[in-house]
Design a protein around this motif. Structure first.
Motif, PDB file in Angstrom:
ATOM      1  N   ARG A  79      45.049   6.416  -1.190  1.00  0.00           N
ATOM      2  CA  ARG A  79      45.222   4.969  -1.305  1.00  0.00           C
ATOM      3  C   ARG A  79      44.739   4.258  -0.041  1.00  0.00           C
ATOM      4  O   ARG A  79      44.235   3.141  -0.112  1.00  0.00           O
ATOM      5  N   ALA A  80      44.893   4.905   1.105  1.00  0.00           N
ATOM      6  CA  ALA A  80      44.396   4.304   2.340  1.00  0.00           C
ATOM      7  C   ALA A  80      42.872   4.294   2.365  1.00  0.00           C
ATOM      8  O   ALA A  80      42.261   3.304   2.785  1.00  0.00           O
ATOM      9  N   VAL A  81      42.252   5.372   1.908  1.00  0.00           N
ATOM     10  CA  VAL A  81      40.787   5.427   1.861  1.00  0.00           C
ATOM     11  C   VAL A  81      40.244   4.344   0.929  1.00  0.00           C
ATOM     12  O   VAL A  81      39.211   3.730   1.198  1.00  0.00           O
ATOM     13  N   ALA A  82      40.949   4.111  -0.189  1.00  0.00           N
ATOM     14  CA  ALA A  82      40.546   3.058  -1.122  1.00  0.00           C
ATOM     15  C   ALA A  82      41.040   1.679  -0.678  1.00  0.00           C
ATOM     16  O   ALA A  82      40.801   0.687  -1.383  1.00  0.00           O
ATOM     17  N   ARG A  83      41.726   1.630   0.441  1.00  0.00           N
ATOM     18  CA  ARG A  83      42.262   0.410   1.031  1.00  0.00           C
ATOM     19  C   ARG A  83      43.282  -0.296   0.128  1.00  0.00           C
ATOM     20  O   ARG A  83      43.382  -1.523   0.123  1.00  0.00           O
ATOM     21  N   LEU A  84      44.034   0.524  -0.614  1.00  0.00           N
ATOM     22  CA  LEU A  84      45.188  -0.009  -1.326  1.00  0.00           C
ATOM     23  C   LEU A  84      46.422   0.032  -0.426  1.00  0.00           C
ATOM     24  O   LEU A  84      47.427  -0.608  -0.726  1.00  0.00           O
ATOM     25  N   GLU A  85      46.360   0.832   0.631  1.00  0.00           N
ATOM     26  CA  GLU A  85      47.360   0.836   1.689  1.00  0.00           C
ATOM     27  C   GLU A  85      46.636   0.516   2.992  1.00  0.00           C
ATOM     28  O   GLU A  85      45.528   1.004   3.233  1.00  0.00           O
ATOM     29  N   ARG A  86      47.255  -0.294   3.816  1.00  0.00           N
ATOM     30  CA  ARG A  86      46.657  -0.616   5.110  1.00  0.00           C
ATOM     31  C   ARG A  86      47.096   0.418   6.138  1.00  0.00           C
ATOM     32  O   ARG A  86      48.296   0.632   6.340  1.00  0.00           O
ATOM     33  N   PRO A  87      46.165   1.073   6.822  1.00  0.00           N
ATOM     34  CA  PRO A  87      46.532   2.090   7.806  1.00  0.00           C
ATOM     35  C   PRO A  87      47.341   1.507   8.953  1.00  0.00           C
ATOM     36  O   PRO A  87      47.133   0.357   9.368  1.00  0.00           O
ATOM     37  N   THR A  88      48.257   2.298   9.470  1.00  0.00           N
ATOM     38  CA  THR A  88      49.016   1.919  10.654  1.00  0.00           C
ATOM     39  C   THR A  88      48.166   2.085  11.909  1.00  0.00           C
ATOM     40  O   THR A  88      48.241   1.279  12.846  1.00  0.00           O
ATOM     41  N   ALA A  89      47.361   3.142  11.920  1.00  0.00           N
ATOM     42  CA  ALA A  89      46.478   3.403  13.056  1.00  0.00           C
ATOM     43  C   ALA A  89      45.337   4.287  12.563  1.00  0.00           C
ATOM     44  O   ALA A  89      45.353   4.799  11.448  1.00  0.00           O
ATOM     45  N   GLY A  90      44.339   4.452  13.443  1.00  0.00           N
ATOM     46  CA  GLY A  90      43.182   5.261  13.078  1.00  0.00           C
ATOM     47  C   GLY A  90      42.090   4.415  12.452  1.00  0.00           C
ATOM     48  O   GLY A  90      42.215   3.188  12.324  1.00  0.00           O
ATOM     49  N   SER A  91      41.027   5.070  12.038  1.00  0.00           N
ATOM     50  CA  SER A  91      39.888   4.358  11.460  1.00  0.00           C
ATOM     51  C   SER A  91      39.391   5.047  10.201  1.00  0.00           C
ATOM     52  O   SER A  91      39.532   6.259  10.040  1.00  0.00           O
ATOM     53  N   ILE A  92      38.830   4.235   9.305  1.00  0.00           N
ATOM     54  CA  ILE A  92      38.169   4.718   8.089  1.00  0.00           C
ATOM     55  C   ILE A  92      36.794   4.071   8.080  1.00  0.00           C
ATOM     56  O   ILE A  92      36.681   2.851   7.879  1.00  0.00           O
ATOM     57  N   ARG A  93      35.774   4.838   8.322  1.00  0.00           N
ATOM     58  CA  ARG A  93      34.420   4.291   8.407  1.00  0.00           C
ATOM     59  C   ARG A  93      33.648   4.582   7.132  1.00  0.00           C
ATOM     60  O   ARG A  93      33.572   5.727   6.693  1.00  0.00           O
ATOM     61  N   LEU A  94      33.092   3.529   6.563  1.00  0.00           N
ATOM     62  CA  LEU A  94      32.246   3.627   5.384  1.00  0.00           C
ATOM     63  C   LEU A  94      30.832   3.279   5.816  1.00  0.00           C
ATOM     64  O   LEU A  94      30.554   2.133   6.188  1.00  0.00           O
ATOM     65  N   ASP A  95      29.952   4.267   5.795  1.00  0.00           N
ATOM     66  CA  ASP A  95      28.586   4.077   6.310  1.00  0.00           C
ATOM     67  C   ASP A  95      28.588   3.526   7.731  1.00  0.00           C
ATOM     68  O   ASP A  95      27.791   2.644   8.080  1.00  0.00           O
ATOM     69  N   GLY A  96      29.521   4.010   8.541  1.00  0.00           N
ATOM     70  CA  GLY A  96      29.569   3.616   9.935  1.00  0.00           C
ATOM     71  C   GLY A  96      30.392   2.381  10.242  1.00  0.00           C
ATOM     72  O   GLY A  96      30.656   2.079  11.403  1.00  0.00           O
ATOM     73  N   ASP A  98      33.921   0.347  10.171  1.00  0.00           N
ATOM     74  CA  ASP A  98      35.359   0.562  10.052  1.00  0.00           C
ATOM     75  C   ASP A  98      35.941  -0.438   9.046  1.00  0.00           C
ATOM     76  O   ASP A  98      35.869  -1.650   9.238  1.00  0.00           O
ATOM     77  N   ILE A  99      36.511   0.093   7.958  1.00  0.00           N
ATOM     78  CA  ILE A  99      37.053  -0.761   6.902  1.00  0.00           C
ATOM     79  C   ILE A  99      38.571  -0.852   6.954  1.00  0.00           C
ATOM     80  O   ILE A  99      39.188  -1.482   6.092  1.00  0.00           O
ATOM     81  N   SER A 100      39.184  -0.221   7.956  1.00  0.00           N
ATOM     82  CA  SER A 100      40.640  -0.110   7.962  1.00  0.00           C
ATOM     83  C   SER A 100      41.352  -1.438   8.215  1.00  0.00           C
ATOM     84  O   SER A 100      42.535  -1.567   7.920  1.00  0.00           O
ATOM     85  N   ARG A 101      40.650  -2.439   8.762  1.00  0.00           N
ATOM     86  CA  ARG A 101      41.303  -3.715   9.056  1.00  0.00           C
ATOM     87  C   ARG A 101      40.665  -4.887   8.311  1.00  0.00           C
ATOM     88  O   ARG A 101      40.980  -6.041   8.590  1.00  0.00           O
ATOM     89  N   LEU A 102      39.799  -4.608   7.362  1.00  0.00           N
ATOM     90  CA  LEU A 102      39.114  -5.679   6.647  1.00  0.00           C
ATOM     91  C   LEU A 102      40.079  -6.419   5.719  1.00  0.00           C
ATOM     92  O   LEU A 102      41.040  -5.859   5.206  1.00  0.00           O
ATOM     93  N   ARG A 103      39.750  -7.691   5.477  1.00  0.00           N
ATOM     94  CA  ARG A 103      40.537  -8.519   4.563  1.00  0.00           C
ATOM     95  C   ARG A 103      39.590  -9.392   3.744  1.00  0.00           C
ATOM     96  O   ARG A 103      38.397  -9.497   4.045  1.00  0.00           O
TER      97      ARG A 103
END
Length: 345
Positions: A79-96, A98-103
């Motif tokens: 769910r975090a990779v699909a951004r249905l959950e917002r990560p507490t920390a760390g990064s998820i990079r899609l093609d370089g 970081d999508i972990s904080r996008l809105r």
């Protein structure tokens, strides 16, 4: 810790082509859920550390299997990779990126590229919408097809997943579990994603239907070049569909390797215990092989053990296991393990 894979390809020259960068790269991902108490003065008293610092990569067209016991954090990771959950920390990079904080709009663009298939096909479908509306809704949200052209595209998607296009006016309760999961797959395909997070997509289905859905996902992968994060607890299914397998325990990856390597020579005690529980379709072998029985319950993710989190159930545990958390290191080619006493013999 970041893993990369170098799939060798034939080349006319002596030079080896550089490995392709991963499509998704997860680094030190954490997803914690606060536990709050108090009426007048509400405050956080603890946190459920569902995902607590894991790293992995997913390449284009690859299937990465994610396995582990219930409650280990597999679904939360997906769910975090699909951004249905917002990560507490760390990064998820899609093609370089970081999508972990996008809105907002930026996050909507990401969700077109990363779609999800849910475990319960009935709960994931709005019972008040027809199948045509359910599959056609993403086309409107992402403005991919003009409204008058959507019925044609919806019919095409239903045919792709093996459903009759004439059923567009029917509701989810009028379909079987397997058919509802196919509807969910068609809805995910509607936006032409690059990655699909499949969260135990067959565990709620009858055994007779499971193979059909697995084969459908394999066909879609081949036809569209999709990458899958395939979450499951059935190790036999994971072996059938995956290129690589990551084993999770209490919020962390304890072993990650190519499928055949992991199943032939698991290095971590927890992985060995999981594999020993998989039935072998040979009564003679099944009768004489040793099964590893894990004693005790999985510790609470609110207060995981110090050091190695598996040590409270591990037959190899020693003093160092309680004092030092073992890092996830590459002990063999493309084979990472987090254990102080791995089976490297």
């Amino acid at each position: 810790m970041t893993q990369t894979s170098a799939h060798a390809t034939p080349h006319s020259s002596a030079a080896t082509p550089a490995p392709q960068p991963p499509l998704i790269e997860v680094t030190d991902l954490q997803v914690h859920f606060p536990v709050r108490a108090g009426i007048l003065f509400d405050h956080q008293v603890a946190a459920v550390r569902a995902v607590d610092g894991l790293s992995f990569s997913l390449h284009r067209g690859e299937v990465l299997g994610l396995v582990g016991e219930s409650g280990c954090g597999k679904s939360t990771t997906g769910r975090a990779v699909a951004r249905l959950e917002r990560p507490t920390a760390g990064s998820i990079r899609l093609d370089g990126t970081d999508i972990s904080r996008l809105r907002g709009t930026e996050l909507r663009r990401v969700r077109r590229r990363v779609q999800m298939i849910f475990q319960d096909p009935f709960a994931s479908l709005n019972p008040r919408m027809t199948i045509g509306q359910l599959v056609g809704e993403p086309l409107g949200v992402h403005r991919l097809v003009a409204k008058d052209e959507r019925p044609v595209r919806v019919a095409e998607l239903l045919r792709t997943v093996g459903l009759d296009p004439a059923s567009v006016s029917r509701y989810p309760h009028e379909f079987s579990g397997g058919q509802r999961q196919r509807i969910g797959i068609a809805r995910a395909l509607a936006v032409e994603p690059e990655v699909i997070v499949a969260d135990e997509p067959i565990s709620a289905l009858d055994v007779s239907i499971q193979a059909q859905v697995v084969n459908l996902l394999a066909d879609l992968r081949a036809a569209y070049g999709l990458a899958f994060l395939f979450i499951a607890h059935d190790l036999a299914v994971v072996r059938h569909v995956s290129d690589r397998v990551a084993v999770m325990y209490l919020g962390k990856i304890v072993e990650l390797a190519d499928r055949d390597d992991l199943y032939a020579h698991a290095l971590h005690p927890y992985t060995q215990a999981l594999l020993s529980a998989v039935p072998v379709p040979d009564p003679v072998v099944e009768q004489h092989r040793e099964q590893i029985i894990l004693h005790g319950d999985v510790p609470s993710p609110m207060s995981p053990p110090s050091g190695c989190r598996f040590r409270t159930r591990c037959w190899k545990a020693q003093e160092v296991c309680a004092e030092v958390e073992p890092p996830l290191v590459e002990l063999a080619t493309r084979h990472w393990t987090a254990c102080h006493f791995p089976d490297v013999t």
